[in-house]
Design an enzyme around this catalytic site. Structure first.
Site, PDB file in Angstrom:
ATOM      1  N   ASN A  10       0.876  -1.181   0.000  1.00 14.66           N
ATOM      2  CA  ASN A  10       0.000   0.000   0.000  1.00 14.66           C
ATOM      3  C   ASN A  10       0.908   1.225   0.000  1.00 14.66           C
ATOM      4  OD1 ASN A  10      -1.780   2.059   0.494  1.00 14.66           O
ATOM      5  ND2 ASN A  10      -2.218   1.453   2.616  1.00 14.66           N
ATOM      6  N   LYS A  12       0.097   4.250  -0.207  1.00 14.77           N
ATOM      7  CA  LYS A  12      -0.582   5.403   0.411  1.00 14.77           C
ATOM      8  C   LYS A  12      -0.414   6.635  -0.480  1.00 14.77           C
ATOM      9  CE  LYS A  12       0.460   3.369   4.859  1.00 14.77           C
ATOM     10  NZ  LYS A  12       0.112   3.432   6.254  1.00 14.77           N
ATOM     11  N   HIS A  96      -9.497   0.572   4.673  1.00 17.65           N
ATOM     12  CA  HIS A  96      -8.214   0.808   5.351  1.00 17.65           C
ATOM     13  C   HIS A  96      -8.444   1.719   6.558  1.00 17.65           C
ATOM     14  CE1 HIS A  96      -4.147   2.202   6.172  1.00 17.65           C
ATOM     15  NE2 HIS A  96      -3.747   1.077   5.576  1.00 17.65           N
ATOM     16  N   GLU A  98      -6.917   4.154   7.692  1.00 16.11           N
ATOM     17  CA  GLU A  98      -6.775   5.604   7.453  1.00 16.11           C
ATOM     18  C   GLU A  98      -8.039   6.159   6.794  1.00 16.11           C
ATOM     19  OE1 GLU A  98      -2.994   5.357   5.463  1.00 16.11           O
ATOM     20  OE2 GLU A  98      -2.096   4.715   7.361  1.00 16.11           O
ATOM     21  N   GLU A 168      -5.196  -5.584  10.427  1.00 17.83           N
ATOM     22  CA  GLU A 168      -4.207  -4.536  10.663  1.00 17.83           C
ATOM     23  C   GLU A 168      -4.555  -3.783  11.946  1.00 17.83           C
ATOM     24  OE1 GLU A 168      -2.247  -3.175   6.791  1.00 17.83           O
ATOM     25  OE2 GLU A 168      -4.170  -2.162   6.863  1.00 17.83           O
ATOM     26  N   GLY A 174       2.294   1.909  10.684  1.00 13.87           N
ATOM     27  CA  GLY A 174       3.215   3.036  10.557  1.00 13.87           C
ATOM     28  C   GLY A 174       3.863   3.472  11.852  1.00 13.87           C
ATOM     29  N   SER A 211       3.438  -2.390  10.362  1.00 13.61           N
ATOM     30  CA  SER A 211       4.890  -2.278  10.578  1.00 13.61           C
ATOM     31  C   SER A 211       5.667  -3.546  10.216  1.00 13.61           C
ATOM     32  CB  SER A 211       5.184  -1.848  12.022  1.00 13.61           C
ATOM     33  OG  SER A 211       4.668  -0.550  12.250  1.00 13.61           O
TER      34      SER A 211
HETATM   35  C1  PEP Z   1      -0.757  -0.149   5.872  1.00 11.20           C
HETATM   36  O1  PEP Z   1      -0.816   1.017   5.533  1.00 11.20           O
HETATM   37  O2  PEP Z   1      -1.652  -0.931   5.521  1.00 11.20           O
HETATM   38  C2  PEP Z   1       0.373  -0.591   6.684  1.00 11.20           C
HETATM   39  C3  PEP Z   1       0.355  -1.809   7.161  1.00 11.20           C
HETATM   40  O3  PEP Z   1       1.361   0.316   6.883  1.00 11.20           O
HETATM   41  P1  PEP Z   1       2.792   0.022   7.585  1.00 11.20           P
HETATM   42  O4  PEP Z   1       3.352  -1.223   6.961  1.00 11.20           O
HETATM   43  O5  PEP Z   1       3.611   1.237   7.254  1.00 11.20           O
HETATM   44  O6  PEP Z   1       2.556  -0.136   9.032  1.00 11.20           O
END
Ligand code: PEP
Length: 253
Positions: A10, A12, A96, A98, A168, A174, A211
Site C-alpha cells: 500500500n 498510500k 483501510h 486511514e 491490521e 506506521g 509495521s
Molecule cells: C498499511 O498502511 O496498511 C500498513 C500496514 O502500513 P505500515 O506497513 O507502514 O505499518
C-alpha cells in the site's frame, strides 16, 4: 483457494506518477521469477495508470487503495471500479484504517465499496483492525466482528473467493509497533470463526499488516494462520520490498 503467499504493498499518498513509474520499472527489473508469492502493489490512484503500463506483461498486479460504490456519477474525488478495471487494475483495498479514521468511512460503506469492486471483477483486500484502546479494553474481537459483519453478509460462495481480509491493528500501522505472534495467531483464528459463522465456503485468506519489515516478517509469515502481508512503509523502499519478497519465497506456503 490461494496456493501462494500474497504480499501487497500500500503506497498510500506517496509516489506521484513520475516517481511511481520509476519505482515500478526498478521493481520489474530487480525481481526474479516467483513461485511462492503473488506480489500486488496499490499506488495512489493518480499514479496507477503509469504503474500498470510499466508492469504490463509481468506477474506483478496493480490495484487501488480504495474504490467507490457507484460506477459513475456526481461523486467528486472518487474512483469508479470500472475506471480501475479500464486501466488494468486487478484488485482494490477497502476499509483501510486511514479511510475509517480520517475520512469517516463506516463498515457499511466499506461493504458497499467491496460489493461494487467485486461486481466489476476486482479482487478485494478488506482491511479491519482495532485501535489501541479497544485492544487494551478487551474489545478487539467485538470490533472485528462489527467491521466484518456488513462485508461478509453481502458475500456469496462465489464472491467470497475474491475477498482477502487484512488484519491490521491500527496501533501497529506506521508506528514500528508489531502485534505479538500470539495476538496475531489468536486474532486470525477468531476472524476464521467469524468467516465460518457467515456460512462462507472454505476458510478466509488473511494477511497481517502493521509495521511489517524484513526483520519481523519471517516469523510472522511462518504462522500457519498468516497467508501474507499488507505492507505500507516498507513497500516503497525498494531494498526492503525486495527483501520481503525474498522472505516470502523462502517460507513454506
Ligand atoms: C498499511 O498502511 O496498511 C500498513 C500496514 O502500513 P505500515 O506497513 O507502514 O505499518
Amino acid at each position: 483457494m490461494r496456493t501462494k503467499h500474497l504480499l501487497a504493498g500500500n503506497w498510500k499518498m506517496n509516489l506521484g506518477p513520475t516517481q511511481a513509474r520509476a519505482y515500478a520499472r526498478q521493481l520489474k527489473e530487480s525481481i526474479t521469477p516467483l513461485s511462492k508469492t503473488d506480489v500486488w502493489v496499490a499506488p495512489a490512484s493518480i499514479s496507477a495508470s503509469a504503474v500498470a503500463e510499466e508492469l504490463k506483461g509481468t506477474s506483478l498486479q496493480v490495484g487501488a487503495q480504495n474504490v467507490h460504490w457507484a460506477e459513475s456519477g456526481a461523486f467528486t474525488g472518487e474512483t469508479s471500479p470500472l475506471f480501475l478495471k479500464d486501466l488494468g487494475a486487478t484488485f482494490t483495498l477497502t476499509g483501510h484504517s486511514e479511510r475509517r479514521q480520517f475520512f469517516g468511512e463506516t463498515s457499511e460503506a466499506t461493504a458497499q465499496r467491496t460489493q461494487a469492486a467485486l461486481k466489476a471483477g476486482l479482487e478485494v483486500i478488506v482491511c479491519i483492525g482495532e485501535t489501541e484502546s479497544e485492544r487494551v479494553s478487551g474489545k478487539t474481537e467485538r470490533v472485528l466482528e462489527e467491521q466484518l459483519q456488513p462485508v461478509l453478509a453481502g458475500l456469496t460462495a462465489e464472491t467470497a473467493t475474491k475477498v482477502i481480509l487484512a488484519y491490521e491493528p491500527v496501533w501497529a500501522i506506521g508506528t514500528g509497533k508489531v502485534a505479538s505472534l500470539k495476538d496475531i495467531q489468536e486474532t486470525h483464528q477468531h476472524i476464521q470463526k467469524v468467516w465460518a459463522s457467515h456460512n462462507l465456503p472454505g476458510s478466509a485468506v488473511i494477511l497481517y499488516g502493521g509495521s511489517v519489515n524484513p526483520t519481523n516478517f519471517a516469523e510472522i509469515l511462518a504462522l500457519k494462520e498468516v497467508h501474507g502481508a499488507l505492507v505500507g512503509g516498507a513497500s516503497i523502499k525498494l531494498d526492503q520490498w525486495l527483501e520481503l519478497i525474498k522472505i516470502a519465497e523462502a517460507t513454506a506456503v
